[in-house]
Design a protein around this motif. Structure first.
Motif, short mmCIF file in Angstrom:
data_model
loop_
_atom_site.label_atom_id
_atom_site.label_comp_id
_atom_site.label_asym_id
_atom_site.label_seq_id
_atom_site.Cartn_x
_atom_site.Cartn_y
_atom_site.Cartn_z
N ASN A 114 0.82 -1.21 0.00
CA ASN A 114 0.00 0.00 0.00
C ASN A 114 0.86 1.26 0.00
OD1 ASN A 114 -2.79 -0.59 -0.18
ND2 ASN A 114 -2.73 -1.47 1.86
N LYS A 115 1.95 1.25 0.76
CA LYS A 115 2.87 2.40 0.75
C LYS A 115 3.42 2.62 -0.66
CE LYS A 115 6.08 2.93 3.83
NZ LYS A 115 7.14 2.70 4.83
N TYR A 116 3.74 1.53 -1.35
CA TYR A 116 4.29 1.66 -2.69
C TYR A 116 3.23 2.13 -3.69
CZ TYR A 116 7.75 0.91 -6.32
OH TYR A 116 8.64 1.11 -7.34
N ILE A 117 1.99 1.74 -3.46
CA ILE A 117 0.91 2.24 -4.32
C ILE A 117 0.78 3.75 -4.16
CG2 ILE A 117 -1.62 2.31 -4.56
CD1 ILE A 117 -1.64 -0.71 -4.19
N VAL A 118 0.87 4.25 -2.94
CA VAL A 118 0.79 5.69 -2.69
C VAL A 118 1.94 6.40 -3.41
CG1 VAL A 118 0.98 7.48 -0.91
CG2 VAL A 118 -0.48 5.47 -0.53
N VAL B 96 3.83 9.47 -8.43
CA VAL B 96 4.63 9.53 -9.66
C VAL B 96 3.72 9.66 -10.88
CG1 VAL B 96 6.21 8.21 -11.15
CG2 VAL B 96 6.59 8.29 -8.69
N VAL B 97 2.64 8.88 -10.91
CA VAL B 97 1.68 8.95 -12.02
C VAL B 97 1.05 10.35 -12.09
CG1 VAL B 97 -0.54 8.06 -12.85
CG2 VAL B 97 1.23 6.47 -12.12
N ALA B 98 0.68 10.89 -10.95
CA ALA B 98 0.09 12.24 -10.92
C ALA B 98 1.06 13.28 -11.46
CB ALA B 98 -0.34 12.59 -9.50
N ARG B 99 2.32 13.16 -11.09
CA ARG B 99 3.33 14.11 -11.58
C ARG B 99 3.48 13.98 -13.10
NH1 ARG B 99 7.88 12.60 -8.78
NH2 ARG B 99 8.55 11.32 -10.51
N GLU B 100 3.48 12.75 -13.60
CA GLU B 100 3.61 12.54 -15.05
C GLU B 100 2.38 13.05 -15.79
OE1 GLU B 100 6.33 11.76 -16.65
OE2 GLU B 100 7.42 11.44 -14.78
N GLU C 71 0.45 2.93 -13.90
CA GLU C 71 -0.90 2.38 -13.70
C GLU C 71 -0.89 0.86 -13.73
OE1 GLU C 71 -3.08 4.54 -16.68
OE2 GLU C 71 -3.48 6.21 -15.30
N ALA C 72 -0.06 0.27 -14.60
CA ALA C 72 0.06 -1.19 -14.64
C ALA C 72 0.67 -1.72 -13.34
CB ALA C 72 0.89 -1.62 -15.84
N THR C 73 1.66 -1.02 -12.82
CA THR C 73 2.28 -1.40 -11.56
C THR C 73 1.25 -1.37 -10.43
OG1 THR C 73 4.44 -0.58 -12.27
CG2 THR C 73 4.09 -0.81 -9.89
N ILE C 74 0.44 -0.33 -10.40
CA ILE C 74 -0.58 -0.21 -9.36
C ILE C 74 -1.57 -1.36 -9.45
CG2 ILE C 74 -2.56 1.20 -8.62
CD1 ILE C 74 -0.82 3.69 -9.31
N LYS C 75 -2.00 -1.72 -10.65
CA LYS C 75 -2.93 -2.84 -10.81
C LYS C 75 -2.31 -4.14 -10.31
CE LYS C 75 -5.84 -1.11 -14.50
NZ LYS C 75 -6.30 -1.28 -15.87
N GLY C 76 -1.04 -4.36 -10.63
CA GLY C 76 -0.36 -5.57 -10.17
C GLY C 76 -0.25 -5.61 -8.65
N LEU C 77 0.05 -4.47 -8.06
CA LEU C 77 0.15 -4.39 -6.60
C LEU C 77 -1.21 -4.62 -5.94
CD1 LEU C 77 2.51 -1.30 -6.33
CD2 LEU C 77 3.11 -3.66 -5.81
N GLU C 78 -2.26 -4.06 -6.54
CA GLU C 78 -3.60 -4.27 -5.98
C GLU C 78 -3.99 -5.74 -6.04
OE1 GLU C 78 -5.81 -1.47 -8.34
OE2 GLU C 78 -5.54 0.14 -6.85
#
Length: 134
Positions: free
Chosen positions: A38-42, A47-51, A109-116
């Protein structure tokens, strides 16, 4: 900076657990791993928001260039868009920044989906471990 590197290392370990390592996890271990993911998702979300902000900024700059460029009035918008970028010294740089931001957004976004997905699996494992003890 060292914290984010350590966090990424820990996430890498969690994401590459073997079947034997997963079987040995306790409910508390699963909860700790979920917290780390969860920390890594945050972090990845920031990073996604900045991009996305970079992408929006580059798009505004590109359209500023396109609207200020002289075009054949019968040309399609795609033709106007690409010719303006090609013929302006900053246009190519902005387009390259936009393409890079797009790629980073997709990867994030793909990383976030994998983490979820991993979190859901760990939640189910933790739940089954807690039921075994009951």
């Amino acid at each position: 900076m060292d914290d984010s590197i350590e966090l990424a290392r820990r996430v890498g370990q969690i994401m590459h657990f073997t079947e034997d390592e997963i079987k040995k996890l306790s409910n508390i271990d699963c909860q700790a791993a979920i917290f780390t993911l969860n920390k890594y998702i945050v972090y990845t979300s920031s990073v996604v928001a900045r991009e996305k902000a970079v992408k929006q900024w580059t798009e505004q700059g590109i359209w500023y260039i396109v609207t200020g460029f002289q075009h054949d009035k019968y040309a399609k918008w795609e033709e106007k868009y690409h010719s303006a970028i090609r013929n302006h010294k900053s246009g190519l740089k902005l387009q390259m920044l936009k393409t890079t931001a797009d790629a980073r957004i997709l990867a994030g976004e793909a990383t976030i989906k994998g983490l979820e997905h991993a979190i859901k699996v760990l939640e189910n494992i933790g739940r089954s471990k807690s039921y075994e003890r009951s």
